[in-house]
Structure formats: C-alpha cells, structure tokens
Design a protein around this motif. Structure first.
Motif, short mmCIF file in Angstrom:
data_model
loop_
_atom_site.label_atom_id
_atom_site.label_comp_id
_atom_site.label_asym_id
_atom_site.label_seq_id
_atom_site.Cartn_x
_atom_site.Cartn_y
_atom_site.Cartn_z
N UNK A 185 -46.31 65.51 -0.16
CA UNK A 185 -45.32 64.31 0.36
C UNK A 185 -44.25 64.46 -0.80
N UNK A 186 -44.55 64.55 -2.06
CA UNK A 186 -43.42 64.47 -3.08
C UNK A 186 -42.71 65.72 -3.07
N UNK A 187 -43.32 66.80 -2.91
CA UNK A 187 -42.38 68.06 -2.74
C UNK A 187 -41.41 67.97 -1.67
N UNK A 188 -41.96 67.42 -0.61
CA UNK A 188 -41.13 67.31 0.75
C UNK A 188 -39.97 66.39 0.48
N UNK A 189 -40.27 65.34 -0.16
CA UNK A 189 -39.05 64.36 -0.44
C UNK A 189 -38.27 64.81 -1.43
N UNK A 190 -38.68 65.64 -2.19
CA UNK A 190 -37.85 66.22 -3.21
C UNK A 190 -36.78 67.15 -2.31
N UNK A 191 -37.36 67.81 -1.46
CA UNK A 191 -36.60 68.84 -0.61
C UNK A 191 -35.54 68.19 0.20
N UNK A 192 -35.75 66.95 0.85
CA UNK A 192 -35.22 66.28 1.53
C UNK A 192 -33.78 65.57 0.98
N UNK A 193 -34.00 65.45 -0.57
CA UNK A 193 -33.02 64.72 -1.30
C UNK A 193 -31.95 65.96 -1.48
N UNK A 194 -32.19 67.05 -1.42
CA UNK A 194 -31.38 68.28 -1.78
C UNK A 194 -30.08 68.42 -0.77
#
Length: 103
Positions: free
Chosen positions: A94-103
């Motif tokens: 969940x954390x890494x997916x959120x980080x990808x979506x922010x980029x």
C-alpha cells in the motif's frame, strides 16, 4: 469442531498465503524499479527493506510458538505465523503503491 470448519480454515489459510505472496511480489517489483531509478524511491528504502524482515519473522515465530503452546490446530498455528508477515507485506504494498501514484 465439524470437519467442514477445518476445511474452511485451510481454504482461508491458502487464500491469505496467496495474497501475501502476491503482495510480496508487488513490493519486490516496486522496490526494484526504485533501485533502478525508474521510480522515485525514498533514500531509506533499501535499509528499511533489510531491517523490517528480522522483526516480521521474529513476530511470526513468536506468534506460531504461542499458538502451538496453546494447543491450536496446525492451520491455526500457520495462520498465526502468517499474520505478522501478511501485515507487513500489505502495508508495504500500500505504501509503495501510494508513492508511485504521487509521482
């Protein structure tokens, strides 16, 4: 306990294991993309990757040992062992997916 419930618990264990494996592969893929520079990665991600494993496996071993000492069924011991690892893989995915979506 009815044999039906034992089968249901085994199916639940299988499902949770499959989800954990899927999330682990997702985390590995996202971290590898971060290491190659294809995705923006937090500078502490590599250290975090190593540090969190020991704690998760220690919690897993502790939970499994406690369940076994309480006389739980084999599937319950396995589920107790899986729970801390699944919690970590779910949170990382969940954390890494959120980080990808922010980029």
């Amino acid at each position: 306990m009815s044999p039906f419930f034992r089968h249901a618990e085994m199916m639940r264990l299988s499902m949770q294991t499959g989800l954990m494996l899927f999330e682990a592969q997702q985390v590995i893929a996202l971290r590898m993309l971060g290491m190659t520079g294809a995705l923006a990665a937090h500078p502490s991600e590599n250290g975090r990757m190593l540090a969190e494993k020991g704690a998760a496996f220690a919690q897993s071993a502790q939970a499994a040992t406690l369940a076994a000492l309480q006389g739980r069924q084999a599937d319950q011991v396995a589920m107790a062992a899986l729970r801390p690892i699944r919690r970590k893989t779910r949170a990382n995915a969940a954390r890494l997916t959120r980080a990808v979506k922010k980029v």
